[in-house]
Design an enzyme around this catalytic site. Structure first.
Site, PDB file in Angstrom:
ATOM      1  N   VAL A  67       7.389  11.788   6.142  1.00 28.64           N
ATOM      2  CA  VAL A  67       6.795  12.588   5.059  1.00 28.64           C
ATOM      3  C   VAL A  67       5.357  12.923   5.477  1.00 28.64           C
ATOM      4  O   VAL A  67       4.621  12.053   5.949  1.00 28.64           O
ATOM      5  CB  VAL A  67       6.815  11.815   3.724  1.00 28.64           C
ATOM      6  CG1 VAL A  67       6.174  12.639   2.614  1.00 28.64           C
ATOM      7  CG2 VAL A  67       8.246  11.446   3.354  1.00 28.64           C
ATOM      8  N   GLU A  77       3.789   8.101  -0.490  1.00 26.65           N
ATOM      9  CA  GLU A  77       4.956   8.964  -0.678  1.00 26.65           C
ATOM     10  C   GLU A  77       6.027   8.741   0.399  1.00 26.65           C
ATOM     11  O   GLU A  77       7.220   8.903   0.138  1.00 26.65           O
ATOM     12  CB  GLU A  77       4.470  10.430  -0.725  1.00 26.65           C
ATOM     13  CG  GLU A  77       5.482  11.456  -1.146  1.00 26.65           C
ATOM     14  CD  GLU A  77       6.365  11.076  -2.345  1.00 26.65           C
ATOM     15  OE1 GLU A  77       5.871  10.422  -3.298  1.00 26.65           O
ATOM     16  OE2 GLU A  77       7.560  11.427  -2.314  1.00 26.65           O
ATOM     17  N   SER A 120      -0.216   4.132   5.620  1.00 24.95           N
ATOM     18  CA  SER A 120      -1.177   3.328   4.852  1.00 24.95           C
ATOM     19  C   SER A 120      -2.530   3.338   5.556  1.00 24.95           C
ATOM     20  O   SER A 120      -3.580   3.220   4.923  1.00 24.95           O
ATOM     21  CB  SER A 120      -0.678   1.890   4.712  1.00 24.95           C
ATOM     22  OG  SER A 120       0.611   1.895   4.153  1.00 24.95           O
ATOM     23  N   ARG A 121      -2.525   3.467   6.887  1.00 24.32           N
ATOM     24  CA  ARG A 121      -3.785   3.429   7.658  1.00 24.32           C
ATOM     25  C   ARG A 121      -4.602   4.711   7.506  1.00 24.32           C
ATOM     26  O   ARG A 121      -5.770   4.725   7.903  1.00 24.32           O
ATOM     27  CB  ARG A 121      -3.490   3.149   9.133  1.00 24.32           C
ATOM     28  CG  ARG A 121      -3.013   1.717   9.366  1.00 24.32           C
ATOM     29  CD  ARG A 121      -2.966   1.366  10.846  1.00 24.32           C
ATOM     30  NE  ARG A 121      -2.764  -0.051  11.041  1.00 24.32           N
ATOM     31  CZ  ARG A 121      -1.586  -0.639  11.279  1.00 24.32           C
ATOM     32  NH1 ARG A 121      -0.498   0.096  11.373  1.00 24.32           N
ATOM     33  NH2 ARG A 121      -1.497  -1.936  11.442  1.00 24.32           N
ATOM     34  N   HIS A 146       6.916   5.826   1.675  1.00 22.58           N
ATOM     35  CA  HIS A 146       7.742   4.711   1.176  1.00 22.58           C
ATOM     36  C   HIS A 146       8.616   5.177   0.011  1.00 22.58           C
ATOM     37  O   HIS A 146       9.783   4.802  -0.084  1.00 22.58           O
ATOM     38  CB  HIS A 146       6.857   3.567   0.654  1.00 22.58           C
ATOM     39  CG  HIS A 146       5.973   2.948   1.688  1.00 22.58           C
ATOM     40  ND1 HIS A 146       4.605   3.072   1.672  1.00 22.58           N
ATOM     41  CD2 HIS A 146       6.268   2.184   2.766  1.00 22.58           C
ATOM     42  CE1 HIS A 146       4.083   2.422   2.685  1.00 22.58           C
ATOM     43  NE2 HIS A 146       5.063   1.873   3.373  1.00 22.58           N
ATOM     44  N   ALA A 174       0.859  -1.188   0.000  1.00 19.41           N
ATOM     45  CA  ALA A 174       0.000   0.000   0.000  1.00 19.41           C
ATOM     46  C   ALA A 174       0.895   1.237   0.000  1.00 19.41           C
ATOM     47  O   ALA A 174       0.772   2.127   0.849  1.00 19.41           O
ATOM     48  CB  ALA A 174      -0.956  -0.002   1.196  1.00 19.41           C
ATOM     49  N   GLN A 212      10.008   1.489  16.321  1.00 23.57           N
ATOM     50  CA  GLN A 212      10.406   0.357  15.461  1.00 23.57           C
ATOM     51  C   GLN A 212      11.870   0.506  15.032  1.00 23.57           C
ATOM     52  O   GLN A 212      12.655  -0.448  15.121  1.00 23.57           O
ATOM     53  CB  GLN A 212       9.483   0.311  14.239  1.00 23.57           C
ATOM     54  CG  GLN A 212       9.953  -0.635  13.151  1.00 23.57           C
ATOM     55  CD  GLN A 212       8.919  -0.808  12.054  1.00 23.57           C
ATOM     56  OE1 GLN A 212       7.969  -1.553  12.199  1.00 23.57           O
ATOM     57  NE2 GLN A 212       9.099  -0.133  10.922  1.00 23.57           N
TER      58      GLN A 212
HETATM   59  O1  PAF Z   1       7.076  -0.663   8.974  1.00 20.78           O
HETATM   60  C1  PAF Z   1       6.600  -1.638   8.359  1.00 20.78           C
HETATM   61  O2  PAF Z   1       6.010  -1.502   7.280  1.00 20.78           O
HETATM   62  C2  PAF Z   1       6.739  -3.025   8.959  1.00 20.78           C
HETATM   63  O3  PAF Z   1       6.662  -2.994  10.344  1.00 20.78           O
HETATM   64  C3  PAF Z   1       8.006  -3.768   8.498  1.00 20.78           C
HETATM   65  C4  PAF Z   1       9.263  -3.052   8.951  1.00 20.78           C
HETATM   66  C5  PAF Z   1       8.001  -3.893   6.981  1.00 20.78           C
HETATM   67  C6  PAF Z   1       8.025  -5.177   9.098  1.00 20.78           C
HETATM   68  O4  PAF Z   1       6.930  -5.921   8.716  1.00 20.78           O
END
Ligand code: PAF
Length: 285
Positions: A176, A35, A186-187, A37, A32, A153
């Site tokens: 971003v 920008e 994405s959410r 990503h 999904a 994370q």
């Molecule tokens: O940030 C994410 O999209 C996810 O947590 C990841 C790092 C791809 C792990 O599934």
């Protein structure tokens, strides 16, 4: 763009590239693509010879009542975006190849995984740490790219890479934002128009707290109060899970702001859980 679905083939492809002296940049995603990503992919392409992106909606990082089933999926749209962006390889495994029968291992980063989001999503960071460890072992990148929106994370991944001697550089790229400050996620697709408007309170809260600190406020309790006041004044924010000032290394809540500070928020708007943060590196002492 080459699409690889089998872990062993991905590993062999990476090994060959590394033996030829190429650097591999890696952007792990759950698809999904937005920008946020794409900005990671641009940074990755600039700094590496080969860019690998993975798309895998990892079931082990979702709780039993979370949004795994309805998590947005757009494989065709994603493949087009990745092709246009000049990505060399898409690693697109299925669940059975990532978690074959008999899979029994998990990675837990103690002390960081149960704070902030971890307190509200038990098991989430173990799912993330496990899948990221696997992805790094499969793709064998020189550098891997993560967004600062998921600050906790990134911190956990940096810790596990150091603790487990995984030879990769973890690069964290800036969040971003939409024109009104909402962090891309994405959410955000789950939000109806009223909820989308309400979501702007998150960045308002973070930027007001950042301004207050920049103008000299050292009392973290007052910063927390300010953040919670701004969020509570938005009726569509149904739950404030956390909103405060934290130590960026330990994620402990601060009483006093002396140097670096992480301002972090998690709220629920309707059924949608949104997170965001601002990291202030220099607040003076
Ligand atoms: O940030 C994410 O999209 C996810 O947590 C990841 C790092 C791809 C792990 O599934």
């Amino acid at each position: 763009m080459e699409i690889i679905r089998i872990p062993r083939i991905m590993q062999e492809t990476s090994k060959r590239a590394l033996l030829r002296g190429r650097t591999i940049g890696f952007v792990p995603t759950m698809g999904a693509l937005h920008e946020g990503h794409m900005s990671l992919i641009r940074a990755c392409r600039q700094e590496n010879d080969i860019t690998v992106v993975s798309i895998f909606v990892n079931p082990t990082q979702f709780g039993p009542h979370e949004d795994f089933e309805k998590y947005p999926r757009d494989p065709e749209g994603d493949i087009n975006k990745l092709t246009d962006a000049g990505v060399d390889t898409l690693y697109l495994p299925d669940t059975a190849s990532m978690y074959p029968e008999g899979f029994r291992t998990s990675v837990v980063v103690n002390g960081l995984s149960d704070k902030l989001c971890g307190a509200f999503r038990p098991g989430h960071f173990s799912g993330v740490a496990t899948v990221v460890t696997k992805l790094l072992n499969i793709v064998m990148p020189t550098r891997a790219y993560f967004g600062q929106k998921d600050y906790q994370q990134s911190l956990i991944i940096k810790r596990l890479v150091s603790d487990l001697n995984i030879p990769v550089e973890i690069v964290t790229c800036p969040t971003v934002r939409e024109h009104d400050g909402l962090a891309m996620s994405s959410r955000n697709q789950y939000l109806n128009p009223d909820e989308r408007k309400a979501a702007t309170a998150i960045y308002k809260c973070l930027s007001s707290a950042a301004e207050k600190i920049k103008s000299g406020e050292k009392n973290a309790v007052r910063i927390k109060e300010l953040m919670n006041e701004i969020l509570s004044s938005e009726p569509l924010i149904k739950e404030i899970q956390y909103a405060s000032a934290y130590d960026p290394e330990t994620l402990d809540e601060l009483q006093r702001i002396d140097s670096k500070v992480l301002l972090a928020v998690a709220v629920k708007i309707g059924q949608t859980r949104l997170i965001d943060n601002i990291l202030l590196e220099e607040t003076g002492s």
